[in-house]
Design a protein around this motif. Structure first.
Motif, mmCIF file in Angstrom:
data_model
loop_
_atom_site.group_PDB
_atom_site.id
_atom_site.type_symbol
_atom_site.label_atom_id
_atom_site.label_comp_id
_atom_site.label_asym_id
_atom_site.label_seq_id
_atom_site.Cartn_x
_atom_site.Cartn_y
_atom_site.Cartn_z
ATOM 1 N N ARG A 156 21.021 74.759 8.451
ATOM 2 C CA ARG A 156 19.584 75.067 8.396
ATOM 3 C C ARG A 156 18.733 74.020 9.109
ATOM 4 N N TYR A 157 19.149 72.762 9.040
ATOM 5 C CA TYR A 157 18.328 71.675 9.569
ATOM 6 C C TYR A 157 18.857 71.084 10.871
ATOM 7 N N GLY A 158 19.963 71.624 11.395
ATOM 8 C CA GLY A 158 20.521 71.041 12.608
ATOM 9 C C GLY A 158 20.845 69.572 12.378
ATOM 10 N N CYS A 185 28.271 76.064 12.882
ATOM 11 C CA CYS A 185 27.059 76.607 13.509
ATOM 12 C C CYS A 185 26.937 76.257 14.990
ATOM 13 N N LYS A 191 28.416 74.395 23.861
ATOM 14 C CA LYS A 191 27.418 73.792 22.976
ATOM 15 C C LYS A 191 27.954 72.526 22.304
ATOM 16 N N SER A 207 16.987 65.127 20.895
ATOM 17 C CA SER A 207 17.329 66.488 21.340
ATOM 18 C C SER A 207 18.601 67.025 20.700
ATOM 19 N N ASP A 210 18.244 69.420 17.729
ATOM 20 C CA ASP A 210 17.842 70.815 17.941
ATOM 21 C C ASP A 210 18.916 71.619 18.662
ATOM 22 N N ILE A 212 20.859 73.675 17.473
ATOM 23 C CA ILE A 212 20.772 75.045 16.969
ATOM 24 C C ILE A 212 19.323 75.327 16.588
ATOM 25 N N GLU A 213 19.027 76.587 16.339
ATOM 26 C CA GLU A 213 17.708 76.976 15.827
ATOM 27 C C GLU A 213 17.590 76.441 14.403
ATOM 28 N N VAL A 214 16.545 75.681 14.116
ATOM 29 C CA VAL A 214 16.428 75.062 12.794
ATOM 30 C C VAL A 214 15.291 75.683 11.986
ATOM 31 N N LYS A 215 15.439 75.613 10.666
ATOM 32 C CA LYS A 215 14.405 76.140 9.761
ATOM 33 C C LYS A 215 13.286 75.118 9.537
ATOM 34 N N ARG A 217 12.153 70.755 10.643
ATOM 35 C CA ARG A 217 12.492 69.485 11.291
ATOM 36 C C ARG A 217 11.542 68.397 10.806
#
Length: 249
Positions: A156-158, A185, A191, A207, A210, A212-215, A217
């Motif tokens: 969720r938070y990368g 993930c 990646k 960088s 990020d 992955i897409e995070v919910k 930050r």
């Protein structure tokens, strides 16, 4: 659910109740899962079925726990302010369980031989809290002789989180606890290479976090605090008006 399982479930609820409202995240593990993937020199000296919890700080910890702590507590200038905040909250967990033996190991603690007291990223991985991406997770290694460090990524938070400590309950045995695999993930080879490159060679620009897409930050305020050199973080808190000089002891 048996009586022991019920006791452990109640214990986990107590731990979560102490920490989760303050921006921490908790995941249970057995010491044996951790020891099984490491050389004996890194083993935790507890029985294999001993219950432990890995504690992460999420982006909201800065506002929910850290700033209120700084506002109300006497900071010791010899210690890192965030470390003091984490210690305070994990100590409250221990105080809330007077009938339990609780051992706390912090992520920054080291042994006399300079080895860490525990490998935080390994613990987070085996607990299913975050996936520990390492060089061995890349099939076509592009780095040759270079030293490449691994990094945990949260689903969720990368990379916008931190592993803060381990709570160990030496008298609580959980042979019934089932291991949960961490979420993979960052699944593609491309990646994973990008992640390890960014973490090892460009970590200062944030960088890799990020990847992955995070919910959620870190806020700009939080990024500014962590970007400051550790020796200057007290000064940063003063300049932001978060603390006054008189709060130090």
């Amino acid at each position: 659910m048996g009586s022991m399982e019920s006791r452990v479930a109640a214990l986990e609820r107590r731990v979560r109740g102490c920490l989760c409202d303050f921006g921490f995240e908790v995941s249970p593990l057995k010491v044996g899962w951790y020891n099984a993937v490491l050389q004996p020199s890194f083993h935790l000296r507890y029985s294999e079925d001993t219950l432990a919890f890995i504690v992460l700080s999420t982006p909201s910890m800065f506002d929910r726990a850290f700033k209120p702590f700084v506002d109300k507590q006497l900071l010791k200038k010899i210690n890192d302010p965030v470390d003091q905040c984490v210690s305070y909250h994990l100590s409250l967990v221990k105080e809330s369980l007077p009938d339990q033996r609780v051992d706390i190991i912090y992520d920054y603690e080291i042994l006399p031989n300079r080895k860490p007291k525990f490998l935080a990223q390994t613990a987070a991985h085996v607990a299913g809290a975050a996936y520990y991406y390492q060089r061995k997770d890349v099939r076509c290694d592009p780095w040759g002789e270079k030293k490449i460090y691994g990094v945990c990524i949260h689903p969720r938070y990368g990379g916008w989180f931190a592993i803060r400590g381990l709570l160990i309950f030496p008298d609580v045995q959980v042979p019934f606890l089932e291991q949960v695999a961490p979420v993979d993930c960052v699944a593609s080879e491309e990646k994973r290479i990008e992640l390890l490159k960014k973490f090892n060679f460009h970590w200062r620009d944030w960088s890799y976090r990020d990847i992955i897409e995070v919910k959620e930050r870190y806020s700009e305020e939080q990024k500014a605090y962590f970007a400051a050199p550790p020796a200057e973080r007290f000064k940063w808190l003063e300049l932001q008006g978060v603390v006054q000089r008189s709060v130090y002891c």
